[in-house]
Enzyme design. Structure first.
Site, mmCIF file in Angstrom:
data_model
loop_
_atom_site.group_PDB
_atom_site.id
_atom_site.type_symbol
_atom_site.label_atom_id
_atom_site.label_comp_id
_atom_site.label_asym_id
_atom_site.label_seq_id
_atom_site.Cartn_x
_atom_site.Cartn_y
_atom_site.Cartn_z
ATOM 1 N N HIS A 67 38.302 34.179 37.845
ATOM 2 C CA HIS A 67 38.863 35.054 36.814
ATOM 3 C C HIS A 67 39.261 34.254 35.575
ATOM 4 O O HIS A 67 38.901 34.600 34.447
ATOM 5 C CB HIS A 67 40.072 35.797 37.382
ATOM 6 C CG HIS A 67 40.760 36.688 36.407
ATOM 7 N ND1 HIS A 67 40.581 38.047 36.397
ATOM 8 C CD2 HIS A 67 41.627 36.416 35.401
ATOM 9 C CE1 HIS A 67 41.305 38.564 35.429
ATOM 10 N NE2 HIS A 67 41.963 37.598 34.809
ATOM 11 N N GLU A 68 39.985 33.163 35.793
ATOM 12 C CA GLU A 68 40.443 32.353 34.660
ATOM 13 C C GLU A 68 39.273 31.636 33.985
ATOM 14 O O GLU A 68 39.267 31.458 32.767
ATOM 15 C CB GLU A 68 41.504 31.354 35.111
ATOM 16 C CG GLU A 68 42.758 31.993 35.665
ATOM 17 C CD GLU A 68 43.380 33.043 34.763
ATOM 18 O OE1 GLU A 68 43.362 32.853 33.518
ATOM 19 O OE2 GLU A 68 43.858 34.049 35.278
ATOM 20 N N HIS A 71 37.667 33.896 31.402
ATOM 21 C CA HIS A 71 38.363 33.809 30.114
ATOM 22 C C HIS A 71 37.929 32.548 29.363
ATOM 23 O O HIS A 71 37.622 32.590 28.173
ATOM 24 C CB HIS A 71 39.886 33.751 30.316
ATOM 25 C CG HIS A 71 40.501 35.012 30.791
ATOM 26 N ND1 HIS A 71 40.477 36.178 30.073
ATOM 27 C CD2 HIS A 71 41.203 35.280 31.922
ATOM 28 C CE1 HIS A 71 41.127 37.115 30.730
ATOM 29 N NE2 HIS A 71 41.580 36.593 31.863
#
Length: 152
Positions: A67-68, A71
């Site tokens: 998820h990170e 980004h």
């Protein structure tokens, strides 16, 4: 897992799922309470919550890393890196990352309740926050309130 192992894990996940290197720092942040991780826009560093790894295991933690990294890689390539952007949603689905991390809060944790009683009509009032009885009165009869006790 220590900081060096975390850095290596993030670099491996980045190469395996994104086919791009992770060239910044990944660290554990003990101040994170409700989130699994954080991406810093200015420094491009990643912070992770160690409690996610300890509570839910390595698979859930790798999902947070994905998820990170979504980004991270989208921001560096100039695409939509925010949760609302379609680029982010598509890349997250392709890599198999989680949109939301499981909650660390325990469901059976009861909230503390303060009990007040009106001197005139004897109505009981329950509040989560304590308040000054000199400033507030009963909503039914405008009588004086007295703090009884707190329940847990």
């Amino acid at each position: 897992m220590d900081q060096i192992e975390l850095q290596n894990l993030v670099e491996e996940v980045s190469l395996e799922y994104f086919k791009q290197p992770f060239e910044h720092h990944a660290t554990f942040n003990n101040r994170l309470r409700t989130t699994g991780g954080r991406y810093h826009l200015r420094t491009h560093d990643l912070d992770f919550n160690l409690n996610i790894l300890e509570t839910f295991g390595k698979q859930e933690f790798i999902s947070v890393i994905k998820h990170e990294l979504c980004h991270y890689h989208l921001h560096l390539t100039g695409k939509g890196y925010q949760h609302k952007d379609s680029d982010f949603k598509e890349l997250l689905k392709q890599t198999g990352g989680t949109r939301f991390v499981q909650s660390l809060r325990t469901k059976d944790r009861a909230k503390k309740m303060w009990t007040y009683q009106c001197k005139s009509c004897e109505m009981s009032i329950y509040r989560q926050r304590r308040f000054n009885t000199q400033r507030f009165v009963c909503g039914r009869c405008q009588g004086r309130l007295v703090l009884q006790d707190s329940k847990q």
